[in-house]
Design a protein around this motif. Structure first.
Motif, PDB file in Angstrom:
ATOM      1  N   TYR A 112       0.837  -1.208   0.000  1.00 31.89           N
ATOM      2  CA  TYR A 112       0.000   0.000   0.000  1.00 31.89           C
ATOM      3  C   TYR A 112       0.873   1.259   0.000  1.00 31.89           C
ATOM      4  O   TYR A 112       0.594   2.231  -0.714  1.00 31.89           O
ATOM      5  CB  TYR A 112      -0.918   0.016   1.223  1.00 31.89           C
ATOM      6  CG  TYR A 112      -2.249  -0.650   1.023  1.00 31.89           C
ATOM      7  CD1 TYR A 112      -3.249  -0.028   0.266  1.00 31.89           C
ATOM      8  CD2 TYR A 112      -2.528  -1.885   1.604  1.00 31.89           C
ATOM      9  CE1 TYR A 112      -4.494  -0.645   0.088  1.00 31.89           C
ATOM     10  CE2 TYR A 112      -3.759  -2.507   1.434  1.00 31.89           C
ATOM     11  CZ  TYR A 112      -4.736  -1.868   0.670  1.00 31.89           C
ATOM     12  OH  TYR A 112      -5.972  -2.478   0.495  1.00 31.89           O
ATOM     13  N   VAL A 120       1.857   3.628   5.132  1.00 31.92           N
ATOM     14  CA  VAL A 120       0.750   2.816   5.653  1.00 31.92           C
ATOM     15  C   VAL A 120       1.330   1.801   6.619  1.00 31.92           C
ATOM     16  O   VAL A 120       2.223   1.026   6.264  1.00 31.92           O
ATOM     17  CB  VAL A 120      -0.005   2.110   4.513  1.00 31.92           C
ATOM     18  CG1 VAL A 120      -1.124   1.238   5.073  1.00 31.92           C
ATOM     19  CG2 VAL A 120      -0.557   3.134   3.522  1.00 31.92           C
ATOM     20  N   GLN A 151      -0.952  -1.197  11.684  1.00 36.74           N
ATOM     21  CA  GLN A 151      -2.124  -0.743  12.442  1.00 36.74           C
ATOM     22  C   GLN A 151      -3.182  -0.175  11.502  1.00 36.74           C
ATOM     23  O   GLN A 151      -4.381  -0.439  11.667  1.00 36.74           O
ATOM     24  CB  GLN A 151      -1.707   0.315  13.463  1.00 36.74           C
ATOM     25  CG  GLN A 151      -2.851   0.766  14.382  1.00 36.74           C
ATOM     26  CD  GLN A 151      -2.396   1.770  15.417  1.00 36.74           C
ATOM     27  OE1 GLN A 151      -1.306   2.334  15.318  1.00 36.74           O
ATOM     28  NE2 GLN A 151      -3.220   2.001  16.428  1.00 36.74           N
ATOM     29  N   ASP A 152      -2.744   0.588  10.508  1.00 33.22           N
ATOM     30  CA  ASP A 152      -3.676   1.107   9.496  1.00 33.22           C
ATOM     31  C   ASP A 152      -4.355  -0.046   8.777  1.00 33.22           C
ATOM     32  O   ASP A 152      -5.572  -0.027   8.546  1.00 33.22           O
ATOM     33  CB  ASP A 152      -2.939   1.978   8.476  1.00 33.22           C
ATOM     34  CG  ASP A 152      -2.365   3.249   9.076  1.00 33.22           C
ATOM     35  OD1 ASP A 152      -2.957   3.766  10.037  1.00 33.22           O
ATOM     36  OD2 ASP A 152      -1.313   3.705   8.582  1.00 33.22           O
ATOM     37  N   ASP A 180      -4.845  -3.076   9.802  1.00 34.30           N
ATOM     38  CA  ASP A 180      -5.763  -3.794  10.688  1.00 34.30           C
ATOM     39  C   ASP A 180      -7.064  -3.034  10.913  1.00 34.30           C
ATOM     40  O   ASP A 180      -8.139  -3.637  10.992  1.00 34.30           O
ATOM     41  CB  ASP A 180      -5.095  -4.051  12.047  1.00 34.30           C
ATOM     42  CG  ASP A 180      -4.235  -5.304  12.046  1.00 34.30           C
ATOM     43  OD1 ASP A 180      -4.509  -6.206  11.233  1.00 34.30           O
ATOM     44  OD2 ASP A 180      -3.288  -5.383  12.844  1.00 34.30           O
ATOM     45  N   GLN A 181      -6.959  -1.724  11.009  1.00 36.31           N
ATOM     46  CA  GLN A 181      -8.109  -0.923  11.403  1.00 36.31           C
ATOM     47  C   GLN A 181      -8.943  -0.398  10.242  1.00 36.31           C
ATOM     48  O   GLN A 181     -10.122  -0.085  10.413  1.00 36.31           O
ATOM     49  CB  GLN A 181      -7.642   0.268  12.257  1.00 36.31           C
ATOM     50  CG  GLN A 181      -7.010  -0.132  13.589  1.00 36.31           C
ATOM     51  CD  GLN A 181      -6.529   1.065  14.384  1.00 36.31           C
ATOM     52  OE1 GLN A 181      -6.509   2.187  13.883  1.00 36.31           O
ATOM     53  NE2 GLN A 181      -6.118   0.824  15.624  1.00 36.31           N
ATOM     54  N   LEU A 182      -8.333  -0.307   9.062  1.00 34.42           N
ATOM     55  CA  LEU A 182      -9.019   0.282   7.920  1.00 34.42           C
ATOM     56  C   LEU A 182      -9.239  -0.728   6.793  1.00 34.42           C
ATOM     57  O   LEU A 182      -8.457  -1.652   6.614  1.00 34.42           O
ATOM     58  CB  LEU A 182      -8.208   1.466   7.365  1.00 34.42           C
ATOM     59  CG  LEU A 182      -7.928   2.626   8.332  1.00 34.42           C
ATOM     60  CD1 LEU A 182      -6.957   3.612   7.684  1.00 34.42           C
ATOM     61  CD2 LEU A 182      -9.215   3.329   8.723  1.00 34.42           C
ATOM     62  N   SER A 183     -10.316  -0.517   6.047  1.00 36.25           N
ATOM     63  CA  SER A 183     -10.542  -1.298   4.833  1.00 36.25           C
ATOM     64  C   SER A 183      -9.688  -0.712   3.721  1.00 36.25           C
ATOM     65  O   SER A 183      -9.008   0.312   3.901  1.00 36.25           O
ATOM     66  CB  SER A 183     -12.021  -1.216   4.440  1.00 36.25           C
ATOM     67  OG  SER A 183     -12.363   0.138   4.142  1.00 36.25           O
ATOM     68  N   GLU A 220     -10.796   0.796   1.183  1.00 33.87           N
ATOM     69  CA  GLU A 220     -11.385   2.118   0.929  1.00 33.87           C
ATOM     70  C   GLU A 220     -10.904   3.128   1.971  1.00 33.87           C
ATOM     71  O   GLU A 220     -10.641   4.292   1.652  1.00 33.87           O
ATOM     72  CB  GLU A 220     -12.912   2.039   0.945  1.00 33.87           C
ATOM     73  CG  GLU A 220     -13.533   1.295  -0.223  1.00 33.87           C
ATOM     74  CD  GLU A 220     -13.452  -0.218  -0.069  1.00 33.87           C
ATOM     75  OE1 GLU A 220     -13.026  -0.677   1.014  1.00 33.87           O
ATOM     76  OE2 GLU A 220     -13.817  -0.925  -1.029  1.00 33.87           O
ATOM     77  N   GLY A 221     -10.803   2.670   3.225  1.00 39.64           N
ATOM     78  CA  GLY A 221     -10.343   3.556   4.290  1.00 39.64           C
ATOM     79  C   GLY A 221      -8.899   3.976   4.103  1.00 39.64           C
ATOM     80  O   GLY A 221      -8.540   5.138   4.339  1.00 39.64           O
ATOM     81  N   ILE A 222      -8.064   3.024   3.672  1.00 35.94           N
ATOM     82  CA  ILE A 222      -6.654   3.360   3.416  1.00 35.94           C
ATOM     83  C   ILE A 222      -6.557   4.337   2.258  1.00 35.94           C
ATOM     84  O   ILE A 222      -5.799   5.308   2.298  1.00 35.94           O
ATOM     85  CB  ILE A 222      -5.842   2.084   3.115  1.00 35.94           C
ATOM     86  CG1 ILE A 222      -5.773   1.195   4.366  1.00 35.94           C
ATOM     87  CG2 ILE A 222      -4.438   2.447   2.633  1.00 35.94           C
ATOM     88  CD1 ILE A 222      -5.096  -0.140   4.137  1.00 35.94           C
ATOM     89  N   SER A 242      -7.495   7.753   3.429  1.00 35.60           N
ATOM     90  CA  SER A 242      -6.435   8.315   4.262  1.00 35.60           C
ATOM     91  C   SER A 242      -5.282   8.839   3.408  1.00 35.60           C
ATOM     92  O   SER A 242      -4.736   9.917   3.675  1.00 35.60           O
ATOM     93  CB  SER A 242      -5.921   7.244   5.238  1.00 35.60           C
ATOM     94  OG  SER A 242      -4.892   7.747   6.055  1.00 35.60           O
TER      95      SER A 242
END
Length: 220
Positions: A49, A62, A65-66, A68-71, A73-75, A78
């Motif tokens: 990523y 990235v 933790q990113d 693990d916590q984000l999909s 789409e979320g990445i 961000s």
């Protein structure tokens, strides 16, 4: 005397390794795949990523933790937010002009970037792990350290998201990677088809050699 090729520094990100024309792409890709096929697969995907974001000029990193916590789409969101906030490279690493420049910092990046995608696709497909996940049905549980998805699914998710982002440079980096993945898979399929056709022609030739002999025995 066998001289081992030096492994790359794991503390350096994929983008920096590929931007440095002294790095051997084959080794970088091999080391990344080894990490992906181990318990550090999350680290490997976070690195992928990050490479994709930096290829699109965004200087974000990235983290696991990113991841693990984000999909996906979320990445992507961000990365886009970080880029719109001004955290980006002035030069476009994927620009064709960068390849023609004799002094530019990214003159070899685009070719190394595409070669990296080509190598991880062909190498993983050759051992049957590109389209299949490494986790057995019995190990499918939330606390498992094994990777529950295939490399194909992971790559498809990130490239689909980044190719739809508003920043043109991010879209370009994702689109070129996607085209390379398709090209690599098509090449593998053609090689497999050619090999199959060659074996079939060899079998047909052997049958033709035997047929006249059998006919001759019947006549006599």
């Amino acid at each position: 005397v066998f001289i081992a090729m030096p492994r790359h520094d794991v503390s350096v990100c994929l983008f920096d390794l590929l931007a440095n024309n002294r790095s051997a792409v084959e080794i970088v890709a091999s080391d990344w795949l080894a990490k992906y096929n181990s318990s550090e697969w999350k680290v490997a995907l976070a690195e992928l990523y990050t490479m994709l974001a930096k290829a699109g000029s965004c200087l974000i990193t990235v983290t696991v933790q990113d991841f693990d916590q984000l999909s996906a789409e979320g990445i992507g969101a961000s990365v886009l937010t970080d880029m719109l906030a001004g955290n980006f490279l002035d030069d476009n690493p994927m620009h064709f002009q960068a390849m023609k420049s004799q002094k530019g910092p990214f003159q070899h990046f685009r070719s190394s970037y595409l070669e990296f995608w080509d190598r991880i696709v062909k190498a993983s497909d050759a051992i049957g792990t590109f389209h299949t996940n490494q986790q057995t049905q019995e190990d499918m549980r939330e606390d498992s350290l094994e990777n529950p998805t295939s490399l194909f699914d992971s790559v498809l998710d990130m490239l689909a998201v980044f190719s739809g982002l508003r920043a043109r440079r991010l879209r370009l980096a994702a689109t070129e990677a996607g085209l390379q993945v398709i090209s690599s898979l098509v090449h593998k399929a053609r090689v497999a088809a050619d090999t199959r056709d060659l074996k079939q022609r060899q079998l047909d030739a052997e049958r033709k050699k035997k047929t006249p002999q059998q006919s001759h025995r019947k006549v006599t």
